[in-house]
Design a protein around this motif. Structure first.
Motif, PDB file in Angstrom:
ATOM      1  N   MET A  80      28.033  -5.650  32.682  1.00  0.00           N
ATOM      2  CA  MET A  80      28.503  -4.337  33.119  1.00  0.00           C
ATOM      3  C   MET A  80      29.929  -4.410  33.677  1.00  0.00           C
ATOM      4  N   VAL A  81      30.206  -5.453  34.436  1.00  0.00           N
ATOM      5  CA  VAL A  81      31.543  -5.598  35.015  1.00  0.00           C
ATOM      6  C   VAL A  81      32.530  -6.068  33.948  1.00  0.00           C
ATOM      7  N   LEU A  82      32.071  -6.964  33.093  1.00  0.00           N
ATOM      8  CA  LEU A  82      32.941  -7.532  32.054  1.00  0.00           C
ATOM      9  C   LEU A  82      33.455  -6.459  31.097  1.00  0.00           C
ATOM     10  N   ILE A  83      32.579  -5.546  30.703  1.00  0.00           N
ATOM     11  CA  ILE A  83      32.993  -4.548  29.709  1.00  0.00           C
ATOM     12  C   ILE A  83      34.086  -3.644  30.276  1.00  0.00           C
ATOM     13  N   LYS A  84      34.063  -3.408  31.584  1.00  0.00           N
ATOM     14  CA  LYS A  84      35.131  -2.616  32.193  1.00  0.00           C
ATOM     15  C   LYS A  84      36.426  -3.424  32.294  1.00  0.00           C
ATOM     16  N   ALA A  85      36.286  -4.729  32.479  1.00  0.00           N
ATOM     17  CA  ALA A  85      37.472  -5.588  32.600  1.00  0.00           C
ATOM     18  C   ALA A  85      38.237  -5.709  31.290  1.00  0.00           C
ATOM     19  N   THR A  86      37.599  -5.347  30.173  1.00  0.00           N
ATOM     20  CA  THR A  86      38.318  -5.411  28.895  1.00  0.00           C
ATOM     21  C   THR A  86      39.509  -4.464  28.871  1.00  0.00           C
ATOM     22  N   ALA A  87      39.518  -3.479  29.753  1.00  0.00           N
ATOM     23  CA  ALA A  87      40.648  -2.554  29.823  1.00  0.00           C
ATOM     24  C   ALA A  87      41.946  -3.280  30.174  1.00  0.00           C
ATOM     25  N   LEU A  88      41.838  -4.430  30.838  1.00  0.00           N
ATOM     26  CA  LEU A  88      43.032  -5.198  31.194  1.00  0.00           C
ATOM     27  C   LEU A  88      43.785  -5.681  29.969  1.00  0.00           C
TER      28      LEU A  88
END
Length: 230
Positions: free
Chosen positions: A162-170
């Protein structure tokens, strides 16, 4: 159908890239997590030190800094090393490869702790029983300890996802055409930033909701045949 002044297709392409990066990064994270957990359990002082250093450093340094170090710093380091021995080369990293490997490396540190806790949660008697019926240590690990540990690790790994998929925005900062970057392109072209950034946020939310449903079903499936404590 999602149109958004003709830029809907651009957001959908970005969504596909975001999901692909997330899946590849999660696979890398689990791999790094297994290696890190092995290092923490290893009797080797060197492996133990390496695993502890990995989790401490990665969790203590901002994700953005690590991403920029890998994408911009590693090629420069390789070029300088080659120049020092008399070679002149140019190194360019693929944004997709650099992105998912870096994100996977970062969240591998979190997976390490999740998997470490899961392996510690497996009752010692399970392995003792497996060895008592003649299983080798490797076979007992493969058939008993590993499946039980992964069942216990599933909720924690789900949270990491869940956290990783949001971090892809970086990864938008290294010019990969993922969801946030494509939303930015569309927003600049139409001068409607709220519309496209809000739509992108809804897409990220949709990924999260679908992931929650899949993870709940996976957890129910993993508990089949397991008697719950009353």
């Amino acid at each position: 159908m999602l149109d958004l002044q003709g830029y809907g297709w651009l957001l959908l392409q970005g969504l596909q890239m975001t999901i692909l990066v997330g899946i590849c990064a999660m696979m890398m994270a689990v791999l790094f997590g297994l290696l890190g957990a092995w290092g923490k359990f290893s009797p080797s002082k060197l492996a133990n030190w390496a695993a502890n250093t990995y989790t401490t450093v990665v969790r203590g340094v901002p994700e953005l800094i690590l991403l920029l170090l890998v994408y911009y710093g590693v090629p420069k380091l390789i070029q300088d090393a080659a120049a020092a021995i008399g070679y002149e080369i140019r190194v360019d990293l693929n944004p997709f490869v650099a992105g998912f490997i870096t994100i996977g490396f970062i969240y591998g540190a979190f997976c390490t702790e999740v998997l470490r806790g899961a392996f510690l949660s497996v009752p010692r008697g399970q392995m003792e029983a497996a060895r008592a019926i003649g299983m080798s240590k490797i076979l007992a690990f493969r058939r008993v300890q590993f499946p039980l540990a992964m069942r216990m690790a599933l909720p924690g790994l789900g949270n990491v996802w869940m956290v990783l998929i949001k971090a892809t925005a970086l990864i938008s900062l290294i010019q990969l055409d993922e969801l946030l970057r494509n939303a930015k392109v569309a927003a600049q072209a139409t001068r409607e930033p709220f519309t496209f950034y809000f739509t992108a946020s809804l897409m990220f939310l949709a990924i999260t909701l679908v992931s929650m449903i899949v993870l709940k079903r996976a957890e129910r499936w993993s508990r089949k045949g397991i008697r719950e404590a009353v």
